[in-house]
Every structure is written in structure tokens, then in C-alpha cells.
Design an enzyme around this catalytic site. Structure first.
Site, PDB file in Angstrom:
ATOM      1  N   TRP A  20       0.815  -1.218   0.000  1.00  0.00           N
ATOM      2  CA  TRP A  20       0.000   0.000   0.000  1.00  0.00           C
ATOM      3  C   TRP A  20       0.851   1.272   0.000  1.00  0.00           C
ATOM      4  CZ3 TRP A  20      -0.473  -3.927   3.642  1.00  0.00           C
ATOM      5  CH2 TRP A  20       0.191  -3.736   4.852  1.00  0.00           C
ATOM      6  N   GLU A  33      -5.326   0.437   6.449  1.00  0.00           N
ATOM      7  CA  GLU A  33      -5.424   0.974   7.813  1.00  0.00           C
ATOM      8  C   GLU A  33      -6.511   0.267   8.620  1.00  0.00           C
ATOM      9  OE1 GLU A  33      -3.329   2.751   9.232  1.00  0.00           O
ATOM     10  OE2 GLU A  33      -2.184   3.545   7.551  1.00  0.00           O
ATOM     11  N   THR A  39      -4.365  -5.836  14.339  1.00  0.00           N
ATOM     12  CA  THR A  39      -3.823  -6.937  13.538  1.00  0.00           C
ATOM     13  C   THR A  39      -2.368  -6.649  13.183  1.00  0.00           C
ATOM     14  OG1 THR A  39      -6.011  -7.335  12.560  1.00  0.00           O
ATOM     15  CG2 THR A  39      -4.126  -8.289  11.415  1.00  0.00           C
ATOM     16  N   TYR A 116      -7.472   8.155  14.259  1.00  0.00           N
ATOM     17  CA  TYR A 116      -6.238   7.575  13.731  1.00  0.00           C
ATOM     18  C   TYR A 116      -6.328   7.337  12.218  1.00  0.00           C
ATOM     19  CZ  TYR A 116      -2.968   4.045  12.251  1.00  0.00           C
ATOM     20  OH  TYR A 116      -2.037   3.366  11.521  1.00  0.00           O
ATOM     21  N   ASP A 134      -1.411   5.976  17.488  1.00  0.00           N
ATOM     22  CA  ASP A 134      -1.827   4.592  17.737  1.00  0.00           C
ATOM     23  C   ASP A 134      -0.903   4.014  18.802  1.00  0.00           C
ATOM     24  OD1 ASP A 134       0.578   4.148  16.423  1.00  0.00           O
ATOM     25  OD2 ASP A 134      -0.228   2.642  15.049  1.00  0.00           O
ATOM     26  N   CYS A 188      11.414   0.801  18.517  1.00  0.00           N
ATOM     27  CA  CYS A 188      10.970   1.052  19.898  1.00  0.00           C
ATOM     28  C   CYS A 188       9.845   0.073  20.238  1.00  0.00           C
ATOM     29  CB  CYS A 188      10.505   2.508  20.029  1.00  0.00           C
ATOM     30  SG  CYS A 188      10.288   3.062  21.732  1.00  0.00           S
ATOM     31  N   CYS A 198      19.637   3.050  19.127  1.00  0.00           N
ATOM     32  CA  CYS A 198      18.556   3.991  18.852  1.00  0.00           C
ATOM     33  C   CYS A 198      19.111   5.381  18.529  1.00  0.00           C
ATOM     34  CB  CYS A 198      17.614   4.080  20.049  1.00  0.00           C
ATOM     35  SG  CYS A 198      16.235   5.216  19.796  1.00  0.00           S
TER      36      CYS A 198
END
Length: 347
Positions: A20, A33, A39, A116, A134, A188, A198
Site C-alpha cells: 500500500w 489501515e 492486527t 487515527y 496509535d 521502539c 537507537c
């Protein structure tokens, strides 16, 4: 600005190659989305490919009947997502001539779309600087800034949205939002984040104060409800069974199931065969056996289903409406789909 620049630089080197992302088509972004809510990407990818192959345009999805959509969704769970997707596809097709809304304010009006998803679509497809928030975003921001406000509280939701909005790169909001989501998913991570490598380790509050495991904070979940399901799996001599569609607004609306006896606790074979539901359904000449010796516990977000499958064999039954040869055509909950796989393998 430094935060977004560092994040996007990381993303350009580490982003996931997802189908996508090769498109700015809001229909494809919308599908991805909705599918990826609750999921994992690894699981949702196959469904996305199947959906876009079968329904390449919003018109194709709108024309499908709900049962077909639910059957293709089978295994993803949270079936209200599929029903809302189908409803909104029909709305876009009929009322908007297939043209997807192009602003956050219009997108969020579609059924099944919240902050979202509207933020993701409007930023990725239409370059609108609306920040996504999210689970991945909560985790990155709470750790980096040391925010311990519960992410599932009213004040937390507002605080994190405001914070995310101040950080967004307004010149490339879609890239920034996807970078933040990928960083939370790949770097993360909830468990064992890659703190030592990081790019934010020199300025991350959680890393500095050793709070990585404590952040983000969530309020305690609501009490889980226990339900006790007894499915009556009918087998007639002419290979017929009974499946009925679940109505109402509860779990699995629009999916099919075997006749169900629900109780407040686990019940025995004697209690099954003396129940009003059993006797109203079957003639005297039946045999019954328990398929699974151990009760199956199927865990949903707010419910645990303690389930037994009872095989009921009889010569003939007037209400038996489904041939066993066609049973795979019907959309069923994953709990029943798993049973059917095991049942067929034991024949």
C-alpha cells in the site's frame, strides 16, 4: 524539528516494503489501515492482497454482498471493521460517485473511521498535517518524552494527540506519520526495544532514567466476562447440518454458527440432552458425543468463551439446511473455523 528530521532519516533507511506504500490511492490506504487495526502486518498482508485482488475498486467492494465480505475477512477478527468498511464503500460509491473524501473532517464522518484512520489517510494521500496516534506512537512518545499519563485515559488521549501534532513535519506529514509508526513497530518495540542502537538514545527520557519497561502506562483493563458455549454440530445420514446467522449487535454479527446452548458454567452431556433447546431441535433417535475432551478457551478482548463442541448424529432432520459439502462457503468465527479444520482432518 530535530525529532522529525532524525525520525525521517531513520525511516528512509529502515522502512518496511509494503504494497500500500506504493500507492496514494485513498481506497488502498483505507483498506490497509482498517485491516491493520488490532492486527499485525504479517497477518494483515495476505488479507490486503486478497481484498485488493477481489475488490480492486471501491465500486467492487460496494457491490459485494455482506456475507462474501465477512467470509473474506474470516480470521482477522473484530468483524465490525468489515461491516463498517462495506457500509462506507457503498456510501462512497453511491453518494460520492466513488470519489473518496479528501480532508480529515470529511473522512472521519465515514462509518468505522476514527481519528487515527482519518489522520493516516488525510496525511498520506492528501498531504494534510494531521498526526496519527496509535499504540506505536503512544509508546515512542511516552518513552522519549517521559510521559506517564495513561494512554487509554481521556486526558492521555488528548495529551498525546496534542504532543504528536506539535512534532509533525508539515512539509511531508504522510512520510512523518509512517516513519513514527514504523519506528514504534520495528525499533521502539513493546518488549526488548533496540535502545543501544537507537538514534534518540542521547535524548530519550525512558532510556536515561531506565523507565523503558514502565512506559507507556495503561489503566487497568475492564473486567473480562466469562461465557460458556456449547455448539451442537449436527450430522444427518444424508450429510446435512444446521448453520444459522448470528443477528443483533453482539459478537460475530452476520457470521454463521451451529445451534448454540449458552450457559453460566460448564455443563455435562446429561444437562445438554435434557435441556429445552436440545429437545426442541432433535427427535429421540440421536447419538451425542463430545468432540473436544478439554474445554476450548477462546479469548476476545473483553470476553473469554469456554467452548465445547458436541457431535449430534441423527438419521434425518427437517431443519437441517446446509450440506457438509458447502459448509466452507459460509463466513464463520475463527473458533468454528478451527473446529471444522480439526473435524475434517479426523474423518
Amino acid at each position: 524539528m530535530k525529532f522529525s528530521n532524525t525520525l525521517i532519516y531513520w525511516y528512509l533507511q529502515n522502512n518496511r516494503d509494503l504494497p500500500w506504500r506504493k500507492s496514494k490511492n485513498p481506497y488502498f490506504i483505507w483498506l490497509s489501515e482498517i485491516m491493520l487495526q488490532q492486527t499485525r502486518v504479517a497477518q494483515g498482508l495476505a488479507y490486503y492482497i486478497k481484498f485488493t485482488t477481489t475488490f480492486p475498486t471501491v465500486f467492487d467492494l460496494a457491490k459485494a454482498d455482506e456475507s462474501t465480505v465477512l467470509k473474506m475477512w474470516q480470521g482477522l477478527g473484530y468483524y465490525s471493521r468489515a461491516r463498517n468498511l462495506h457500509f462506507s464503500a457503498k456510501q462512497i460509491s453511491k453518494e460520492l460517485n466513488g470519489i473518496f473524501p479528501s480532508t480529515y473532517e470529511e473522512i472521519i464522518k465515514l462509518k468505522g473511521i476514527g481519528d487515527y484512520t482519518a489522520s493516516a489517510i488525510s496525511s498520506i494521500c492528501f498531504n494534510e498535517p494531521t498526526a496519527v496516534v496509535d499504540g506505536n506512537v503512544y509508546r515512542v512518545l511516552s518513552r522519549y518524552f517521559g510521559v506517564n499519563t495513561p494512554t487509554n485515559s481521556t486526558s492521555g488521549i488528548k495529551e498525546f494527540k496534542t504532543l504528536a501534532q506539535t512534532l509533525i513535519d508539515t512539509s511531508q506529514p504522510g512520510t512523518y506519520n509512517q516513519a513514527l509508526m514504523d519506528f514504534g513497530a520495528l525499533h521502539c518495540k513493546p518488549q526488548n526495544p533496540l535502545c543501544e542502537t537507537c538514534p534518540f538514545s542521547d535524548s530519550c527520557v525512558a532510556f536515561e532514567k531506565k523507565l523503558t519497561k514502565e512506559l507507556p502506562v495503561k489503566e487497568k483493563k475492564i473486567k473480562v466476562r466469562k461465557r460458556y458455549f456449547n455448539f451442537l454440530v449436527i450430522k444427518t445420514d444424508d450429510r446435512k447440518t444446521i448453520l444459522t446467522e448470528r443477528k443483533g449487535k453482539g459478537i460475530w454479527q452476520g457470521l454463521y454458527q451451529f445451534p448454540l446452548i449458552e450457559n453460566t458454567e460448564t455443563i455435562s452431556e446429561k444437562e445438554i440432552i435434557t435441556s429445552k433447546e436440545f429437545n426442541s431441535l432433535f427427535p429421540a433417535e440421536t447419538t451425542i458425543s463430545l468432540f473436544n475432551k478439554k474445554e476450548i478457551v477462546h479469548k476476545l478482548s473483553h470476553q473469554h468463551l469456554y467452548t465445547q463442541f458436541w457431535i449430534v448424529e441423527t438419521k434425518t432432520l427437517k431443519n437441517a439446511n446446509i450440506s457438509w459439502e458447502n459448509i466452507q462457503d459460509f463466513p464463520v468465527p475463527v473458533l468454528i473455523a478451527n473446529f471444522l479444520t480439526r473435524f475434517e482432518s479426523k474423518k
